[in-house]
Design an enzyme around this catalytic site. Structure first.
Site, PDB file in Angstrom:
ATOM      1  N   GLY A 637      -3.233  -2.490  -2.022  1.00 41.95           N
ATOM      2  CA  GLY A 637      -2.715  -1.503  -1.089  1.00 41.95           C
ATOM      3  C   GLY A 637      -2.835  -2.010   0.336  1.00 41.95           C
ATOM      4  N   GLY A 639      -1.996  -0.716   4.778  1.00 43.66           N
ATOM      5  CA  GLY A 639      -1.559   0.309   5.720  1.00 43.66           C
ATOM      6  C   GLY A 639      -1.899  -0.121   7.129  1.00 43.66           C
ATOM      7  N   GLY A 640      -1.845   0.824   8.069  1.00 46.04           N
ATOM      8  CA  GLY A 640      -2.123   0.497   9.449  1.00 46.04           C
ATOM      9  C   GLY A 640      -3.543   0.016   9.672  1.00 46.04           C
ATOM     10  CE1 TYR A 641      -6.302   0.115   4.492  1.00 45.44           C
ATOM     11  CE2 TYR A 641      -5.026   2.081   4.961  1.00 45.44           C
ATOM     12  CZ  TYR A 641      -5.458   1.110   4.076  1.00 45.44           C
ATOM     13  OH  TYR A 641      -5.026   1.126   2.780  1.00 45.44           O
ATOM     14  N   GLY A 642      -5.313  -1.872   7.594  1.00 36.21           N
ATOM     15  CA  GLY A 642      -5.564  -3.177   7.004  1.00 36.21           C
ATOM     16  C   GLY A 642      -5.154  -3.185   5.547  1.00 36.21           C
ATOM     17  CE  LYS A 643      -2.452  -7.970   3.987  1.00 37.11           C
ATOM     18  NZ  LYS A 643      -2.158  -9.385   3.657  1.00 37.11           N
ATOM     19  CB  VAL A 644      -7.023  -1.441  -0.459  1.00 40.02           C
ATOM     20  CG1 VAL A 644      -8.062  -1.094  -1.517  1.00 40.02           C
ATOM     21  CG2 VAL A 644      -7.033  -0.396   0.646  1.00 40.02           C
ATOM     22  CE  LYS A 659      -9.376   2.445   4.962  1.00 40.15           C
ATOM     23  NZ  LYS A 659      -9.530   3.893   5.154  1.00 40.15           N
ATOM     24  CG  ASP A 755      -4.159  11.259   6.390  1.00 36.27           C
ATOM     25  OD1 ASP A 755      -3.064  11.839   6.510  1.00 36.27           O
ATOM     26  OD2 ASP A 755      -4.261  10.021   6.310  1.00 36.27           O
TER      27      ASP A 755
END
Length: 955
Positions: A637, A639-644, A659, A755
Site C-alpha cells: 500500500g 499514500g501521502g504518508y509513504g508506503k506500507v 507503515k 478519517d
C-alpha cells in the site's frame, strides 16, 4: 551476581544427570515401532522418546500424548504394544502407503484418544470390534485404506464422535443399528459426518438409522450396494446439508419427507433403480446441486419447481423420463451454471430467454424431441445433437449447437509473480512467490462441491487464500500453496493437485511436514463454502531438511548420545555466568538505544521512551531485514504518508504490516510519540493492533498486525477477489461500528478517529472488520468534553460538513463519516463519483412508499443478485440519520451498534457471533448466500455438542 550463578548451577546439574537416566515410561511401545519399521527419523536414535523424537509430544510427566507421523514414508505394521500408551490423545499416521496389515484390538487400550487419523495408508483386515472402547474419540478417519469386514456396531458407543469417515475401503455388510444391548450408529446423536462412500456395503439402509435428535450435516453413502427404498426417516435430519445416495441399487419411490430437508444444499440420487413420480422439491430453498439421473421415474412433465430453486447451480436429470417443454424461467436462475436434461422426451421450443444466467456455461439437451430454438443467441455450450432441430438444420448451424462438442475443462493453476525465466534446479520447483524449493505434494478430493463449472477461477482463488491464511494462522512453516489441474472424477468428485511450499528454507523438516499433514487430515482447515466436504491424500516427502530416515540404530549408540547430552549440559552450566552477564549488558544497551531515539523530544518528555502497553521497539535493521531491504515486492500500500510493507518478524514468524513515513510526511517527535502511546493502549478485536514502532536514523515506522484480505474498498470494488453479499456487509458494518464505539466511549481519554473511510477498514482472514490508520486521530482531553478545535483534516466525501465549516471536531464527525461508509456498502459507489455526492443522490431518489425505498438503481448488483435484502430499509434509515447536517441530530456510535445488531436479527442472523463463525458466502460475483457443509458455530470442532478442537502444537 554470584548468587545467580549458584542458582543456575543448582538447576542445571540435576538436569544433566536426568538427561542420561530419565526415560519416558512410554518408551517401550515406541521402541517396538522403531524395531518393526525399517526406516525411522534419525532423531529416534535418542533413547528417550520425550527428548526430541520427531512427531512425538509428551506431557510434563513424560507420558506420550501425541503421535503425528504423516507423509514420512514409513513402512511396516502397527504393533499391539501401542495400546499401552494410555495417555495418548492424538494418533495420526496418514499418507504412509507403506504402513499395512491389520489394526490390533489392543488399540482399545488408548482410552484417552480423541483423534485417530489413518488416512491413505494400506491397513487391511477388519476394524477392531472393541473400537467402541475409545470413549473420548472426536475424529475417526480410516478412509482410503483396505479395511474389510463389517462396520463394528461398537462405534455406536462413541458418544463424543464428531467426524466418522470410513470411505474408500472394502467394507461389506449392513449398517449396524442398536438392538437390545447391542449399540448401533443410530446412537451417534452428536456426530455430524457419516462418510461411507466407495465401499461394498449392502442391504437396506435401516429406517432406524436416522433420528430427529441427530446432528448430521453430511450423509455420504455413494458407490455402495445398498438396496430397497430410501427410508422416509431421513426427513427427520433437519440440519442435513449434503445427501449422496448415488451409484447404489436403491429402488421404490422417493419419500415425500425429503422435502422437509430445508437446509439441504446437495442432493444426489443418480444411478439407482428409483421409480414412481418425480419428487417435488419445492420446499428445499437452499438446494444448489440436484442429480436424479439414470433412474426409472414415471414419465412426467418438466416440474415447475425447477425454476423455484433460487440458488441452484446444477441440475442433472439425464434419462429420467421427462417430457413437455422448458421455459426460460429455469435458465434465468442467477447462479445456474449447468443443465443436463439429455436422453428424455422434452419437446417443443427451447427458449433460453434474453435474461439467462451470466454464470450459465452448458446446457445439454441431446437426444430429446426439441423442434426449434428461440431467444437470444447463446455463445457458451448448447448441445442439441439428437433432436429434430438438428436433423432439420443440417449445414445451418453457425453456433455449433448440433455438434457433439468436447466438454473440456479450461486449464487452471495458481498464478505466480513475474518470476522471469525459471532458474530453479531440475529437482526443485518455483513457488508462487518465486522461491525455489521442494514442495509437499498431494491431492485434494472434494466429495460434494456446490458448483459444477470447475473452470471458474474465482473458486480456486478463494481456496488458495483460505489454505494459505489457515497455515499462517496456525503458525505452520508454509510460504505459499499452488493449486492446479482441476478435474471431475467418474464418481463426481472434484480433484485438485496441491503443492505446499516451505517457509524460509528450501525443504520441510520432519516436524513441519507432519504438522502440515495433520491439519489437512484432521479437518482443521475448512475450505470455502462452495467446496463442501473434502479429504487430502499426501505423497511421500523425500527431501527433508534433516538427514533422511535411516535404518534403526543399536541401543548402545543411543546411550552414548544420551551421555553426550549430559556432558553438554554440564558445560552449559559453566557458561551460565558469562551468558547472564552478556544478556544483562545487551538489555541495558537496548534500553539506552530506545531512549536515545526520543532524546530530541521536548523538555516535558525528558527523552523517555513511550509508555507502551504491549507494543515493542524495533531497530531499523530488524525491519529492513524482515522486509527484504524494503523491497518493492513487499509493498502492499502507499499514500501521502509513504508506503506500507509486508514483512515477517524473524524471531516469531509473525506477519506484519510496516507503515514507513516518507521524509516530507514525518511527524514531530512529540506527535509521533503520542500516537504510539495512543495506539498501544487501545485493544479491541475490531481495531488493528499495533505490534511496535521504529524511531531511528531519521525514520518513523509503525508496525501493525498484518490483515490479509486488504481494505473494504478493494472488496466492494472486486479488486481483492472477495465479493461481499448483503449479510456479510451487515457484519462488516457492525464490526466497524463496534470499533468506533470503543474509541469514543471506552478509550481513556476518548479518541476521535477523524478519517473513517472504506480504505481504512481492513478485513482479516475471516472477513472480520478492523478499523485502521490512526494517523489523524485526536484525543478528547478532560477540558474538551464537547469538541476539539483543530485544523480541518480528513478525506473529502466522508468529511463532516459541520466540522469543515466550524473547525470544531466532535465524536459526531466520525458518525457522519460512518454514515457515508454505510451508503458506500449498499451502493458499491465512491462517496464522490463523477461529480455526484452519494449522500445527495440517496436523498433525492429515496421513496419510502416503494420496496427498497426505490433505490434499486443505486444498489450494488452484488448484494441484489439472488439475495434477500432483509433490513435494508432500516439500514438506509440509520445511514441517513448518521449524515444529518447537524451533529446534534446524529446518533451516538453506541446507538448505531445497537441498531445494526437489530437489523442483523431481522435478517435472521446472530449479532453476537463473529464473522469467523458465520457461513455466509463471500466468494464470486453472484453474491450467493450458501452455507458450508462443514461449517460449525465455532472455529474448528467446538460446536454445540461441546467437543473442542485438538491444538496444533508448534514443534
Amino acid at each position: 551476581m554470584n548468587h545467580r550463578i549458584q542458582a543456575c548451577l543448582l538447576v542445571l546439574c540435576p538436569i544433566s544427570i536426568l538427561a542420561v537416566q530419565a526415560i519416558s515410561p512410554d518408551a517401550g511401545p515406541l521402541y517396538s515401532l522403531r524395531s518393526l519399521w525399517p526406516k525411522t527419523p534419525t532423531s529416534w536414535d535418542n533413547p528417550d522418546p520425550c527428548n526430541g523424537w520427531v512427531g512425538i509430544i509428551c506431557n510434563n510427566e513424560f507420558r506420550v500424548i501425541s503421535i503425528k507421523l504423516s507423509s514420512l514414508g514409513l513402512k511396516g505394521q502397527l504393533p499391539g504394544d501401542i495400546g499401552s500408551l494410555t495417555q495418548l490423545q492424538i494418533l495420526d499416521m496418514s499418507y504412509n502407503k507403506g504402513l499395512n496389515g491389520p489394526i490390533s484390538g489392543a488399540i482399545a487400550g488408548l482410552t484417552n484418544l480423541t483423534n485417530l487419523i489413518l488416512i491413505g495408508c494400506s491397513f487391511s483386515g477388519v476394524i477392531p470390534d472393541n473400537i467402541g472402547s475409545l470413549q473420548q474419540l472426536v475424529i475417526l478417519s480410516l478412509n482410503f485404506n483396505s479395511f474389510s469386514g463389517t462396520i463394528p456396531s461398537s462405534i455406536g458407543k462413541l458418544s463424543k464422535l464428531y467426524w466418522l469417515d470410513l470411505a474408500d475401503n472394502k467394507l461389506t455388510g449392513t449398517i449396524p443399528v442398536s438392538s437390545g444391548n447391542q449399540p448401533g450408529l443410530d446412537m451417534l446423536t452428536h456426530t455430524k459426518h457419516f462418510h461411507f462412500g466407495k465401499n461394498q456395503l449392502g442391504g437396506e439402509i435401516p429406517a432406524q438409522l436416522f433420528r430427529e435428535n441427530m446432528s448430521l450435516i453430511h450423509v455420504i453413502f455413494d458407490n455402495n450396494k445398498f438396496t430397497g427404498p430410501i427410508p422416509s426417516t431421513i426427513g427427520l435430519l433437519n440440519k442435513l446439508q449434503v445427501l449422496r445416495l448415488d451409484r447404489n441399487l436403491l429402488s421404490g419411490h422417493v419419500p415425500s419427507s425429503l422435502n422437509d430437508l430445508t437446509d439441504l444444499q446437495q442432493l444426489q440420487l443418480s444411478n439407482n433403480q428409483l421409480t414412481g413420480p418425480m419428487p417435488d422439491l419445492s420446499g428445499m430453498k437452499n438446494l444448489n446441486y440436484v442429480d436424479f439421473s439414470n433412474n426409472t421415474f414415471e414419465a412426467s412433465d418438466v416440474p415447475q419447481w425447477f425454476s423455484t430453486l433460487k440458488v441452484l447451480t446444477t441440475l442433472i436429470m439425464d434419462n429420467t423420463q421427462l417430457q413437455g417443454s422448458l421455459t426460460s424461467a429455469l435458465f434465468s436462475l442467477p447462479q445456474l451454471q449447468s443443465v443436463n436434461l439429455k436422453n428424455n422426451q422434452i419437446n417443443g421450443t427451447l427458449d433460453l430467454g434474453y435474461n439467462y444466467s451470466a454464470a450459465l456455461q452448458i446446457v445439454d439437451v441431446q437426444n430429446n424431441q426439441i423442434m426449434s430454438v428461440q431467444g437470444h443467441e447463446y455463445h457458451k455450450k448448447l448441445l442439441l445433437d439428437g433432436n429434430p432441430f438438428c436433423s432439420r438444420n443440417t449445414g445451418a448451424d453457425p453456433l455449433n449447437y448440433c455438434t457433439n462438442q468436447e466438454q473440456s475443462i479450461p486449464p487452471y493453476s495458481t498464478s505466480k509473480k513475474n518470476c522471469g525465466a525459471d532458474s530453479c534446479p531440475s529437482d526443485q520447483v518455483s513457488s508462487p512467490n518465486c522461491k525455489c524449493s521442494y514442495p509437499y505434494m498431494g491431492t485434494l478430493y472434494f466429495r460434494a462441491p456446490l458448483f459444477s463449472w470447475v473452470g471458474n477461477m474465482t473458486y480456486y482463488y478463494e481456496l488458495e487464500k483460505t489454505l494459505t491464511g489457515s497455515f499462517k494462522k496456525l503458525q505452520l512453516p508454509v510460504d505459499s500453496v499452488f493449486l492446479s489441474n482441476p478435474r471431475k472424477s467418474s464418481d463426481n468428485y472434484l480433484e485438485l493437485d496441491l503443492q505446499v511450499f516451505p517457509y524460509g528454507t528450501e525443504r520441510f523438516n520432519f516436524s513441519g511436514l507432519s504438522s502440515v499433514g495433520f491439519v489437512l487430515g484432521n479437518q482443521t482447515i475448512k475450505p470455502p463454502p462452495s467446496f463442501g466436504p473434502f479429504f487430502f491424500i499426501g505423497s511421500e516427502y523425500k527431501a527433508f531438511a534433516e538427514s533422511s530416515p535411516t535404518s534403526k540404530k543399536s541401543m548402545s549408540l543411543g546411550v552414548i548420545i544420551g551421555a553426550a547430552v549430559g556432558v553438554f549440559v554440564l558445560v552449559l552450566a559453566l557458561l551460565c555466568a558469562g551468558y547472564y552477564a552478556f544478556r544483562q549488558k545487551r538489555r541495558a544497551d537496548r534500553i539506552t538505544e530506545q531512549s536515545k531515539a526520543f532524546s530530541s523530544c521536548d523538555a516535558s518528555s525528558s527523552g523517555s521512551i513511550p509508555q507502551l502497553k504491549g507494543a515493542r521497539w524495533f531497530s531499523f535493521n530488524e525491519l529492513k531485514k524482515c522486509t527484504n531491504n524494503f523491497s518493492e515486492a513487499n509493498v502492499i500500500g502507499s499514500g501521502g504518508y509513504g508506503k506500507v510493507y509486508k514483512g515477517t518478524l524473524s524471531a516469531t514468524g509473525q506477519l506484519v504490516a510496516i507503515k514507513r513515513a516518507q521524509r516530507g510526511s514525518m511527524q514531530g517527535n512529540v506527535e509521533f510519540k503520542t500516537e504510539i502511546e495512543l495506539l498501544s493502549r487501545v485493544h479491541h478485536k475490531n481495531l488493528v493492533t499495533l505490534v511496535g514502532f521504529c524511531f531511528e536514523k531519521d525514520e518513523q515506522m509503525l508496525v501493525y498486525e498484518y490483515v490479509p484480505n486488504g481494505t473494504l474498498k478493494e472488496s466492494i470494488s472486486g479488486k481483492s477477489g472477495v465479493r461481499l453479499d448483503w449479510t456479510r456487509r451487515l457484519r462488516v458494518a457492525l464490526g466497524s461500528a463496534r470499533g468506533l464505539a470503543y474509541l469514543h466511549e471506552h478509550a481513556n481519554p476518548p479518541i476521535i478517529h477523524r478519517d473513517i473511510k472504506s480504505t481504512n477498514i481492513l478485513l482479516d482472514e475471516r472477513l472480520n472488520a478492523k478499523v485502521a490508520d490512526f494517523g489523524l486521530s485526536k484525543l478528547m482531553a478532560d477540558n474538551e468534553k464537547d469538541h476539539v478545535s483543530t485544523q480541518v483534516k480528513g478525506t473529502m466525501g466522508y468529511m463532516d460538513p459541520e466540522y469543515y465549516t466550524s473547525q470544531m471536531l466532535t465524536e459526531k464527525s466520525d458518525v457522519y463519516s460512518f454514515g457515508v461508509l454505510m451508503l458506500e456498502l449498499i451502493t458499491g459507489r465512491r462517496p464522490i463519483e463523477r461529480g455526484r455526492y452519494i449522500v445527495r443522490e440517496v436523498r433525492v431518489k429515496m421513496d419510502k412508499t416503494k420496496d427498497l425505498y426505490g433505490l434499486d438503481e443505486l444498489l450494488d448488483p452484488v448484494i441484489v443478485l439472488g439475495t434477500s435484502l432483509k433490513g435494508l430499509e432500516k439500514f438506509v434509515d440509520l445511514a441517513m440519520r448518521c449524515v444529518e447536517e447537524l451533529g446534534s441530530d446524529r446518533p451516538m456510535m453506541s446507538e448505531v451498534v445497537k441498531e445494526i445488531e437489530s437489523i442483523l436479527q431481522l435478517a435472521g442472523l446472530n449479532p453476537n457471533v463473529d464473522s469467523a463463525s458465520t457461513s455466509e458466502s463471500y466468494v464470486g460475483s453472484s453474491g450467493s448466500h450458501t452455507q458450508h457443509p462443514n461449517s460449525d458455530s465455532k472455529e474448528f470442532f467446538d460446536d454445540s455438542g461441546g467437543y473442542p478442537p485438538c491444538k496444533v502444537e508448534a514443534q
